[in-house]
Design a protein around this motif. Structure first.
Motif, mmCIF file in Angstrom:
data_model
loop_
_atom_site.group_PDB
_atom_site.id
_atom_site.type_symbol
_atom_site.label_atom_id
_atom_site.label_comp_id
_atom_site.label_asym_id
_atom_site.label_seq_id
_atom_site.Cartn_x
_atom_site.Cartn_y
_atom_site.Cartn_z
ATOM 1 N N PRO A 1 0.819 -1.215 0.000
ATOM 2 C CA PRO A 1 0.000 0.000 0.000
ATOM 3 C C PRO A 1 0.851 1.263 0.000
ATOM 4 C CG PRO A 1 -0.079 -1.109 2.131
ATOM 5 C CD PRO A 1 0.611 -2.033 1.211
ATOM 6 N N GLY A 2 0.451 2.213 -0.856
ATOM 7 C CA GLY A 2 1.086 3.522 -0.910
ATOM 8 C C GLY A 2 2.402 3.568 -1.633
ATOM 9 N N SER B 1 -1.660 1.054 -7.446
ATOM 10 C CA SER B 1 -1.596 -0.379 -7.720
ATOM 11 C C SER B 1 -2.202 -1.207 -6.601
ATOM 12 C CB SER B 1 -0.139 -0.802 -7.950
ATOM 13 O OG SER B 1 0.417 -0.108 -9.042
ATOM 14 N N TYR B 2 -2.079 -0.790 -5.348
ATOM 15 C CA TYR B 2 -2.567 -1.605 -4.233
ATOM 16 C C TYR B 2 -4.087 -1.586 -4.140
ATOM 17 C CZ TYR B 2 -3.732 -2.915 0.560
ATOM 18 O OH TYR B 2 -4.311 -3.492 1.669
ATOM 19 N N SER B 3 -4.657 -0.404 -4.046
ATOM 20 C CA SER B 3 -6.106 -0.297 -3.843
ATOM 21 C C SER B 3 -6.895 -0.335 -5.141
ATOM 22 C CB SER B 3 -6.432 0.999 -3.094
ATOM 23 O OG SER B 3 -6.061 2.132 -3.873
ATOM 24 N N GLY B 4 -6.263 -0.004 -6.260
ATOM 25 C CA GLY B 4 -7.005 0.119 -7.509
ATOM 26 C C GLY B 4 -7.740 1.435 -7.641
ATOM 27 N N LYS B 5 -7.540 2.368 -6.701
ATOM 28 C CA LYS B 5 -8.156 3.685 -6.766
ATOM 29 C C LYS B 5 -7.579 4.446 -7.957
ATOM 30 C CE LYS B 5 -10.109 7.618 -5.399
ATOM 31 N NZ LYS B 5 -11.559 7.869 -5.478
ATOM 32 N N ALA C 1 -4.752 14.475 -10.105
ATOM 33 C CA ALA C 1 -4.802 13.165 -9.453
ATOM 34 C C ALA C 1 -4.155 13.210 -8.072
ATOM 35 C CB ALA C 1 -4.124 12.125 -10.335
ATOM 36 N N LEU C 2 -3.001 13.834 -7.967
ATOM 37 C CA LEU C 2 -2.317 13.880 -6.678
ATOM 38 C C LEU C 2 -3.097 14.695 -5.656
ATOM 39 C CD1 LEU C 2 1.370 14.355 -7.913
ATOM 40 C CD2 LEU C 2 0.287 12.258 -7.096
ATOM 41 N N SER C 3 -3.773 15.755 -6.117
ATOM 42 C CA SER C 3 -4.588 16.541 -5.174
ATOM 43 C C SER C 3 -5.795 15.754 -4.698
ATOM 44 C CB SER C 3 -5.026 17.851 -5.843
ATOM 45 O OG SER C 3 -5.863 17.586 -6.959
ATOM 46 N N VAL C 4 -6.405 14.944 -5.572
ATOM 47 C CA VAL C 4 -7.542 14.121 -5.167
ATOM 48 C C VAL C 4 -7.093 13.011 -4.215
ATOM 49 C CG1 VAL C 4 -9.288 12.491 -5.987
ATOM 50 C CG2 VAL C 4 -8.892 14.611 -7.226
ATOM 51 N N LEU C 5 -5.965 12.384 -4.516
ATOM 52 C CA LEU C 5 -5.468 11.298 -3.671
ATOM 53 C C LEU C 5 -4.904 11.813 -2.352
ATOM 54 C CD1 LEU C 5 -3.664 9.174 -6.407
ATOM 55 C CD2 LEU C 5 -5.914 8.756 -5.411
ATOM 56 N N GLY C 6 -4.480 13.060 -2.322
ATOM 57 C CA GLY C 6 -3.943 13.617 -1.083
ATOM 58 C C GLY C 6 -2.501 13.254 -0.819
ATOM 59 N N GLY C 7 -1.779 12.777 -1.827
ATOM 60 C CA GLY C 7 -0.387 12.407 -1.636
ATOM 61 C C GLY C 7 0.159 11.741 -2.874
ATOM 62 N N ALA C 8 1.468 11.406 -2.836
ATOM 63 C CA ALA C 8 2.134 10.762 -3.959
ATOM 64 C C ALA C 8 2.681 9.412 -3.530
ATOM 65 C CB ALA C 8 3.272 11.649 -4.469
ATOM 66 N N PRO C 9 2.793 8.461 -4.454
ATOM 67 C CA PRO C 9 3.361 7.150 -4.097
ATOM 68 C C PRO C 9 4.810 7.291 -3.630
ATOM 69 C CG PRO C 9 2.255 7.078 -6.229
ATOM 70 C CD PRO C 9 2.350 8.508 -5.852
ATOM 71 N N THR C 10 5.195 6.451 -2.692
ATOM 72 C CA THR C 10 6.569 6.488 -2.187
ATOM 73 C C THR C 10 7.525 5.709 -3.076
ATOM 74 O OG1 THR C 10 6.104 4.560 -0.796
ATOM 75 C CG2 THR C 10 5.751 6.738 0.176
ATOM 76 N N GLY C 11 7.004 4.855 -3.947
ATOM 77 C CA GLY C 11 7.847 4.060 -4.824
ATOM 78 C C GLY C 11 7.745 4.497 -6.263
ATOM 79 N N LYS C 12 7.766 3.534 -7.163
ATOM 80 C CA LYS C 12 7.814 3.816 -8.595
ATOM 81 C C LYS C 12 6.420 4.023 -9.176
ATOM 82 C CE LYS C 12 12.129 1.332 -9.442
ATOM 83 N NZ LYS C 12 12.869 2.582 -9.732
ATOM 84 N N ARG D 1 -12.954 -6.712 -0.269
ATOM 85 C CA ARG D 1 -13.382 -5.366 0.111
ATOM 86 C C ARG D 1 -13.426 -4.459 -1.120
ATOM 87 N NH1 ARG D 1 -9.438 -3.737 4.937
ATOM 88 N NH2 ARG D 1 -7.960 -4.944 3.660
ATOM 89 N N THR D 2 -14.057 -3.319 -0.940
ATOM 90 C CA THR D 2 -14.218 -2.382 -2.050
ATOM 91 C C THR D 2 -12.947 -1.571 -2.257
ATOM 92 O OG1 THR D 2 -15.085 -0.626 -0.631
ATOM 93 C CG2 THR D 2 -16.672 -2.201 -1.541
ATOM 94 N N THR D 3 -12.911 -0.874 -3.393
ATOM 95 C CA THR D 3 -11.765 -0.010 -3.686
ATOM 96 C C THR D 3 -11.623 1.100 -2.659
ATOM 97 O OG1 THR D 3 -11.998 -0.456 -6.057
ATOM 98 C CG2 THR D 3 -10.785 1.518 -5.444
ATOM 99 N N GLY D 4 -12.729 1.667 -2.240
ATOM 100 C CA GLY D 4 -12.679 2.726 -1.239
ATOM 101 C C GLY D 4 -12.134 2.242 0.086
ATOM 102 N N GLU D 5 -12.460 1.024 0.486
ATOM 103 C CA GLU D 5 -11.946 0.480 1.742
ATOM 104 C C GLU D 5 -10.442 0.236 1.665
ATOM 105 O OE1 GLU D 5 -15.959 -1.876 3.240
ATOM 106 O OE2 GLU D 5 -14.476 -2.916 2.013
ATOM 107 N N TYR D 6 -9.970 -0.262 0.529
ATOM 108 C CA TYR D 6 -8.527 -0.435 0.360
ATOM 109 C C TYR D 6 -7.817 0.911 0.331
ATOM 110 C CZ TYR D 6 -8.769 -5.465 -0.571
ATOM 111 O OH TYR D 6 -8.935 -6.818 -0.452
ATOM 112 N N PHE D 7 -8.438 1.905 -0.309
ATOM 113 C CA PHE D 7 -7.805 3.220 -0.384
ATOM 114 C C PHE D 7 -7.731 3.878 0.984
ATOM 115 C CE2 PHE D 7 -8.243 7.880 -1.117
ATOM 116 C CZ PHE D 7 -6.989 8.086 -1.664
ATOM 117 N N ALA D 8 -8.695 3.618 1.847
ATOM 118 C CA ALA D 8 -8.644 4.171 3.204
ATOM 119 C C ALA D 8 -7.414 3.671 3.957
ATOM 120 C CB ALA D 8 -9.925 3.805 3.957
ATOM 121 N N VAL D 9 -6.979 2.458 3.647
ATOM 122 C CA VAL D 9 -5.757 1.925 4.244
ATOM 123 C C VAL D 9 -4.519 2.530 3.599
ATOM 124 C CG1 VAL D 9 -4.422 -0.197 4.633
ATOM 125 C CG2 VAL D 9 -6.917 -0.229 4.838
ATOM 126 N N GLU D 10 -4.595 2.783 2.290
ATOM 127 C CA GLU D 10 -3.430 3.234 1.538
ATOM 128 C C GLU D 10 -3.171 4.723 1.659
ATOM 129 O OE1 GLU D 10 -1.605 2.224 -2.832
ATOM 130 O OE2 GLU D 10 -3.769 2.502 -2.661
#
Length: 548
Positions: free
Chosen positions: A135-136, A165-169, A190-201, A299-308
């Motif tokens: 995640p993330g 890639s993790y949540s599919g969001k 996209a980054l403003s909607v997600l509230g952050g950027a991936p730490t990896g590639k 679980r749903t995409t939103g539930e996975y994204f809440a973790v990520e």
């Protein structure tokens, strides 16, 4: 009730035989023969049907020859290998195989070519290794083509997708072009909607917006300098997939997401006037996708994204300027040329240099710090976007240029120049002549700079009904329509009645607002005395003239 399948029939036969019924009685009861009863007693599961041997075809005598041609292709140059048609042609020319068809050869070659390559160790079966994502950490980015009915015309736009890639969001955006401005703006959104950027590639295709050159078949790339600056600003670590179809499998998540979004939200083809309207719908669709379950996920995409989401890298405080700026000179047609397309500016800037700021979906033109024009970006190359209001000052001096003006044609197509305008123009030309009637129309169009379009059209319609074809009458009725709208918004009734506008003279309107005149009426007595004095003076002068 009779058994519905062979499995049920076998079960019924075995049950009746266990109950003591004889085989002959069972045969009569179910209308079957002795072998069926015997097979049912031997096994509860029916025996599989015997596979029939392949039917002979007219191609069988020639299959060894076809195999020989395909084996020769293993060492032949890639672009000089046998196609199904070439195989058929050789069979006809060299072996007189006139009893076979192209379909027979095509179907056999499609299957046999891969088998021969696999047997020779040249072409292993395509296989995919399942991947797990933390995640993330990882994300994927891609563009896809979509068709949109924009202002009544079908155009091809570009769907930007940024997928974790993790949540599919996934976050989507539709742009008029697939250039660098759209590439950057899609990331920023996209980054403003997600509230952050991936730490990896983040996985990318070899887009020209990011990659200046692909060096060989390795992973090494020469990146665009502006893309390097953007990537470092947000701390993105790029990973470029292999060129071609093979690289598409390396970011299959976003490849499938683009197709899924296009099929489920852009069918039928959406019809909008502006891309901004469509992108508002896209944002709503993205929110709805949070309730989606991808394949067999629990679980749903939103539930996975809440973790990520808490694990994403925070964004910088300062945003990146994604636009491109051009210093351009306005030509004598009052246009500037940006990326092979022309856009109009007010005629007073002809010959001067202006600053054009190009965004993904619009173009804004500045004179110093003041904005002088704003256009929706053209999609096709070699197009023109002209605003009629930009040419009104010159049309006052050249009214004969209005009927054939390109800006007028575009205003009609956009609905800015309505049939009411045309009717008022025709009536004014009939009364005043073509030149003066056109100038009157231009004066009316100049009112549109301070009067709303719908109120101006209402004023034109009201003045046309009563034949008051003057600019003052249109302005008056447009103002009355505006006042009626303002009054309607304050009424509690859901459907208030609007007073029908009527044309009155400007003199009567001004007198209606003057205070009443309380002065006494003048008396003619004093005026008669003055006339008498003037008559006596005239007589004396005439006598003097006679004496002299």
């Amino acid at each position: 009730m009779a058994p519905r399948s062979k499995v049920e029939l076998y079960a019924a036969i075995r049950r009746d035989c266990r109950a003591g019924l004889s085989k002959r009685a069972v045969m009569r009861k179910y209308g079957v023969g002795h072998p069926t009863v015997q097979n049912a007693l031997e096994s509860a599961w029916p025996r599989p049907r015997k596979k029939l041997p392949p039917r002979p075809t007219r191609l069988d005598p020639y299959k060894p020859l076809v195999d020989q041609m395909l084996r020769a292709d293993l060492d032949a140059p890639r672009k000089q290998r046998h196609t199904a048609k070439r195989v058929l042609d050789r069979l006809l020319e060299e072996h007189q195989a006139h009893d076979i068809s192209y379909g027979m050869v095509r179907d056999y070659v499609a299957v046999r070519r891969g088998e021969i390559r696999a047997m020779a160790g040249r072409g292993p079966v395509e296989a995919f290794v399942p991947q797990s994502h933390r995640p993330g950490v990882e994300a994927e980015v891609d563009f896809g083509d979509v068709s949109v009915r924009l202002a009544g015309h079908t155009v091809v736009c570009y769907l930007f997708s940024f997928r974790l890639s993790y949540s599919g969001k996934a976050v989507h955006r539709i742009f008029a072009s697939g250039g660098q401005e759209a590439f950057f703006e899609g990331h920023v959104h996209a980054l403003s909607v997600l509230g952050g950027a991936p730490t990896g590639k983040v996985r990318y295709d070899n887009l020209k917006a990011a990659v200046a050159k692909v060096i060989g078949f390795a992973r090494e790339r020469r990146e665009n300098e502006r893309w390097i600056t953007f990537r470092e600003h947000y701390g993105l670590d790029s990973f470029y997939c292999r060129p071609g179809l093979a690289g598409a499998h390396e970011k299959g998540g976003v490849e499938g997401d683009v197709g899924y979004f296009r099929r489920n939200h852009l069918v039928p083809v959406p019809e909008v006037d502006f891309l901004a309207e469509l992108n508002l719908l896209v944002e709503q669709w993205d929110e709805q996708e949070d309730a989606r379950r991808i394949r067999m996920r629990p679980r749903t995409t939103g539930e996975y994204f809440a973790v990520e989401q808490p694990l994403l890298k925070p964004l910088p405080d300062k945003s990146f300027d994604t636009s491109r700026t051009f210093a351009l000179r306005v030509d004598r047609h009052s246009r500037i040329s940006v990326r092979t397309n022309c856009y109009s500016v007010p005629v007073r800037f002809i010959g001067r240099r202006v600053r054009a700021v190009l965004h993904a979906n619009e173009l804004v033109v500045y004179d110093g710090s003041a904005g002088i024009a704003r256009h929706e970006r053209l999609i096709a190359k070699g197009g023109e976007r002209l605003v009629l209001d930009h040419y009104l000052e010159v049309l006052v001096r050249k009214p004969g240029a209005l009927p054939g003006a390109t800006a007028l044609e575009q205003a009609r197509a956009a609905g800015k120049f309505t049939p009411v305008h045309d009717a008022w123009w025709a009536a004014a030309c009939k009364v005043r002549g073509d030149r003066d009637g056109t100038r009157a129309l231009i004066d009316v169009l100049l009112l549109g700079r301070r009067i709303a379009h719908e109120h101006l059209v209402a004023g034109l319609a009201a003045s046309l009904r009563v034949g008051a074809l003057t600019t003052d009458a249109v302005a008056l009725e447009a103002r009355k329509a505006q006042e009626a709208d303002d009054a309607d918004t304050g009424l509690p009734e859901p459907e208030p009645r609007r007073r029908e506008p009527t044309v009155t003279s400007l003199t009567a309107r001004r007198l209606a607002h003057l205070p009443p005149d309380t002065r006494p009426l003048p008396s003619p007595a004093l005026y008669d005395q003055l006339l008498g004095r003037r008559a006596r003076g005239t007589t004396t002068a005439s006598k003097g003239e006679r004496m002299s």
